[in-house]
Design an enzyme around this catalytic site. Sequence first.
Site, PDB file in Angstrom:
ATOM      1  N   SER A 161       3.040 -18.106  -2.507  1.00 14.46           N
ATOM      2  CA  SER A 161       4.139 -17.147  -2.638  1.00 14.46           C
ATOM      3  C   SER A 161       5.392 -17.550  -1.883  1.00 14.46           C
ATOM      4  O   SER A 161       6.419 -16.886  -2.019  1.00 14.46           O
ATOM      5  CB  SER A 161       3.689 -15.782  -2.132  1.00 14.46           C
ATOM      6  N   ASP A 170       3.239  -2.775 -12.602  1.00 13.78           N
ATOM      7  CA  ASP A 170       2.187  -3.638 -12.059  1.00 13.78           C
ATOM      8  C   ASP A 170       0.887  -2.870 -11.902  1.00 13.78           C
ATOM      9  O   ASP A 170       0.689  -2.169 -10.923  1.00 13.78           O
ATOM     10  CB  ASP A 170       2.645  -4.197 -10.703  1.00 13.78           C
ATOM     11  N   ASP A 203      -3.075  -9.782  -9.712  1.00 16.92           N
ATOM     12  CA  ASP A 203      -2.210  -9.658  -8.544  1.00 16.92           C
ATOM     13  C   ASP A 203      -3.111  -9.734  -7.322  1.00 16.92           C
ATOM     14  O   ASP A 203      -4.313  -9.460  -7.391  1.00 16.92           O
ATOM     15  CB  ASP A 203      -1.500  -8.302  -8.557  1.00 16.92           C
ATOM     16  N   HIS A 255       1.210  -2.918  -7.424  1.00 18.84           N
ATOM     17  CA  HIS A 255       2.247  -2.457  -6.504  1.00 18.84           C
ATOM     18  C   HIS A 255       3.003  -1.253  -7.026  1.00 18.84           C
ATOM     19  O   HIS A 255       3.997  -0.848  -6.461  1.00 18.84           O
ATOM     20  CB  HIS A 255       3.230  -3.593  -6.232  1.00 18.84           C
ATOM     21  N   CYS A 307       4.794  -9.347  -4.769  1.00 17.59           N
ATOM     22  CA  CYS A 307       4.137  -8.879  -5.978  1.00 17.59           C
ATOM     23  C   CYS A 307       3.989 -10.010  -6.990  1.00 17.59           C
ATOM     24  O   CYS A 307       4.953 -10.566  -7.483  1.00 17.59           O
ATOM     25  CB  CYS A 307       4.971  -7.739  -6.583  1.00 17.59           C
TER      26      CYS A 307
END
Lengths: 621, 383
Positions: free
Chosen positions: A330, A354, A369, A375, A389
Site C-alpha cells: 500500500s 466498499d 480488501d 470501509h 482502502c
Amino acid sequence: MSEDQRFKDHHREARITSSRLVITSVIMAALVALLVFRYYTLQVVHHEDYATRSDRNRVHVQPVPPTRGLIYDRDGELLADNRPSYTLSVIRERVDDMEETVRLLRTLVDIPQSDLEKFYDQLQQWRRPFEAIPVRYGLTEEEIARLAVNEYRLEGVEINAQLVRHYPKGKLFAHVLGYVGRISQADLAQFDEDQHKRYSGTHSIGKSGLEKQYESLLLGDVGSQNVETNARGRVLRVLDRTDPKPGEDLYLHLDADIQRVAVEALGEYRGAVVAMDVKTGGVLAAVSTPSFDPNLFVTGISFRDYRRLNQSLDLPLFNRFLQGQYPPGSTVKPVMGLAGLHYDVVDTSYSVKDPGFYRLPGDDRLYRDWKRYGHGKQVALEQAIEESCDVYFYDLGHRMGIDHIHQFGIKFGLGSRTGVDIPSERNGLWPSREWKRNNRGLPWFPGDNLNVAIGQGFALTTPMQLAQMTTTLANRGHRLTPQMVSRVGNEPVATVEEEELDVAPDDWDFVLSAMEGVMHGERGTARRAAYGADYHMAGKTGTAQVVAIPQGEEYDSEALLERQRDHALFVGFAPVDDPQIAVAVVVENGESGSGVAAPVARKVFDAYMKDRDAVEEGGSP
Amino acid sequence: MSQQDFLRRLPETGRSLRRRDRLQQRLHIDFTLLLLLLAVACYGLVVLYSANGQSLPGVQRQGIYFLVALVGMMVAAQVPPHLLRRMAPWLYLAGVLLLALVLLMGIGAMGAQRWLGLGGFRFQPSEVMKLATPIMASAYLGQRLLPPRFKHVLVTLALVSLPALLIIQQPDLGTALLVASSGLVVLFFAGLSWRYIIVAVVVVLASIWPFWKFVMHDYQRQRVLTLLNPEQDRLGAGWNIIQSKTAIGSGGYSGKGWLQGTQSQLDFLPEGHTDFIIAVLGEEFGLLGILFLLSLYALIIMRGMVIAARAQDSFSRLLAASITFTFFVYVFVNAGMVSGMLPVVGVPLPLVSQGGTAIVTLMAGFGILMSIATERRRVSRQE
C-alpha cells in the site's frame, strides 16, 4: 623539357649513389662508434656502480604504500580508519628452502591452512622481485618476540608494521561501507599495468559498498624508496624516498546517530531502513539487518566465519536496502491516487462502495480488501489513503489502466536503479504491458491492474527506491538521486537532479494532506505511531504478501510460519510544512505496517528532529 | 690478354675463385653474407637460451623460425631484380590494402591493432611494408633520371608516407618510423639535393614540439620522459631501463659468464628474451661480447654496401642500399634504446630477439640483396 628527353646516364647515376654510399658509411661508422662508446661507458667506466646496483645485497627499490582515505559521517564521526598491524611476510628471492622456512614458521606462529594457501597462490604469481609476500596478518606481541628470537634461522622472513583497515563501528555500517579484502587472483587478472604499479605494496582492495565504489579515490598513489640492505635483507637505511600520496577522505551524508537509532528500532527483525535528506538527496541512514562485522574480511576471513555468515538463514551478508526487492504494497497508494487525479480518472469527491471485496465486471473472482467487511458505502480518495482502502484502488487501477500506472510510477523512479553511489543495486520491477509480453509471454490482464494498483502482483521495489519515491513526494515531484558521499576530500559532491514531474499544486496538496491524515487523522492507519509528536509528519503504511493466498481462503497469520508472514512497510516524511527527512522502512515478516514499521520510522524522525533542534538552539544563542 | 696472364700465374686460386663465383651465381646465394648471417643467428640462439631461463623449447622454436626464414631468403634470392621491379607496384598496392584491412578488422593486442587473422595464423601486414615500401620507392626512382627532380621527390614522399600513416593509426610508431626511413633513404641514395635535405631537417626540428603535443600518445610521451629521467618512474616504465642499464653495466669488460647473469636469471630484466636481449648479452658476455656482435653486424652492413655499390642498375643499387641501411637502423635503435641512449620504441635486435615474423621479413630482405649480388652481368664495368 630537353632534360626529360635526355638518356639515362648509368655511369653518372652510379657515381651519385656511390658517393652517397660513402657518406652513409661514414655516418654509420660514427654512430657505431657512439654505440661502442656508450657501452664502454656503461660497462667499463661505470662498471663499479652498476655492479654494486646489481649486487642484490645493496640497493633496491621498495614501494611505499599510500594510506587509505578515511570515511566520516556528517558530524565527523569516524566510520573507517586504518590501524597498525604487524604482518609476517616472506621475500621469495632470499629464501633458499621455502618448505623448510614455512615449516619452521608454523612451529613459531599459528598459520591457518587458508592463509597458507593464499600465500602459496601469491608465490606463484609474478611479482616485482624482492617484494614481500604476506603470510599472516595481525601478529601478537608474543609472536613478534618469538620470531625475533629466531631471526637468525629465518633468512628472508620479515615483520612489517602495516596500516590495516579498521571499522570502529563494526556491524553498524557494514552494508554501507562494505569492506576491503585481500587482493585476489581474480582482481589481479583484471589489473592493467598502471594498476599493478599503484597496488605494489598494497595488499587490500575495496570489495563491496563504498569501499568498492570509491576505491580509486580511497587508494591514493604509491610512493617508492631506494633502500640499502645487508646480505640478509634487513633494511639498513633509506637512501631516498618519494612519498606516497594518501587516498582521499570521504565525508558522508550519513548520520551515525540516526543510523544507530534505526538499527535499535528494528531490533531483532530482519529488515531495512533508508532515510533521505529531502533537500539534497543525501542518505542519512541506510540500514540492513541483521548485519555482520566487516573487520572479519579485512585480512582474509576464516573459512568457518564465512560459512557461518553465508549459510545463515537470516542472510546477514545480503544488502536488503539495495538488493532486497519487496512488493511495495500500500505504500504506493499515494502515488496511485496522485496519478488518478493527474490523469483525471478520479476527482477528490469521487467515491466507491466498499463491501470488503471488489469484483471485475464479468468476472467471478473476488479481490479482497484487507478489512473484512470493507470501509463503508462511500469511500473517497482521502479516506482511501488514510485507511488504506484496497477496493478504492482496485477500482482506480481498473479505470486508469496499466499504461498510465506504469508511466506515472517510473517518474518516481520505480522499476529502475536509483543510482545511489553503492555498487550492485537492484532494479526492482515496475511492470508494463511490454514487460509482461517479453518476460512472461502473456498479454496484460485486467486483474493485473488491480494488483499493481495496491503494490502487489509483479511490482517489486528496493527500500532505496521507496525512500527515493517518498522524497519525490515530499519534494512535490522534484526527484533527486540518493547520494551517500557529500564530500571527497575538500570537493563537495553535487546533488543530482532527475527530471521534474509536472502535477497541479492542488493535487499535491490533496494527496500530501491525506498522507498527513494517515499519521494524524482520526482514522489514520498509523495514528498510534504519530501519537505525542510535537511536529507533524506524513506517511503511508503497507503490508506485502510473501505467499499468495489461494482463492476462497482466509488470511490466518497464526497458521503461517513466521517466515511466510507478510512484510511490514512504511514510508513517510517530516515535518509536513517544510519536509526535511524522508524514510522508508521494510520489516521482513513484520506483518503490520502500522504496528511494526511505522514506529521504526517515528523513532528515526524523532532522532532527526531532536538533532536538528539541538543544532538550531546551539547555532542561535 | 692481361687477365689471361694473371690467371696463368695463379692457376689454382683463379680456377677455384671462378668456380666459387659460378656456384654463387647459379644458386643466387652470396656465401659471405650467408656465413655472417648464420654466425649472428647462432650467437643469438646461445644468448636466447640464457635469456629464456634456460629453456630449450623456446630456443628450438626460434631455430625453426630461423630455418623457415632461411628458406624464405633463398626463395627471395631466386627472384631476379628486374622481375622484382615489375612486381613492385602490385606488391606495394597489396601491402597498402592489407594495412587498410588491419585497421578495419584487425586483431588487437595491448591497445593496438596490428595483426590479421589468416586461418589460424596471425600475420602482420606492416612487416610486408618494411620491404614493399623501399622496393616501390626504388622502382619508381630507378626509372627516373637521377638525381630526382622536385616532382619525383614529391611522388616518392607520397608513396612512403601513405603506408607510414596507416601504420601510425594502428598505432605502432616504431614500425611506422622504420618503414618511413626505409623509403626516405632511397631518396637520399638517389642523390636528393642537399638543399632539400637541409630544409627537411629544419622542418623536422621545428615540428618536434607540435608532434609532441598533438600526435604522440601518452604512453609514447611517457617513454621519452622516462628516457630523460628513468629515476622519476622507478616502479613503472623506468624499471626496464634502470634494470637493463644495470645488467649491461654490471657485465663489465668480459661479462659474468654464460647463464651467470644475475639480472637476467633472477627475472629482474623484463622482456629479456625479446627487445631487451642485448642487455642479457652485455651482462653475460660483457663489452667483448657486445663488440663481437657489433662487428658481425658491421661486416654484414659492409657486405651490403659493397653489393649496393656493385649493383647493375639504379633500381638494384637503391634497393640494396636501403635494405642495408634499414638493417643498420634496427641494430642502432635497439642497441641504443636498451642502453638508455634512445627512447624505448619496441624495435627488436635483428636475428637475435625472439620472434617469428620479424626474422622472416629480415631474411627475405637479405634474399633480395643476394639476388642483386648474383645477378648476371649485363653491362661490363668500366674501371
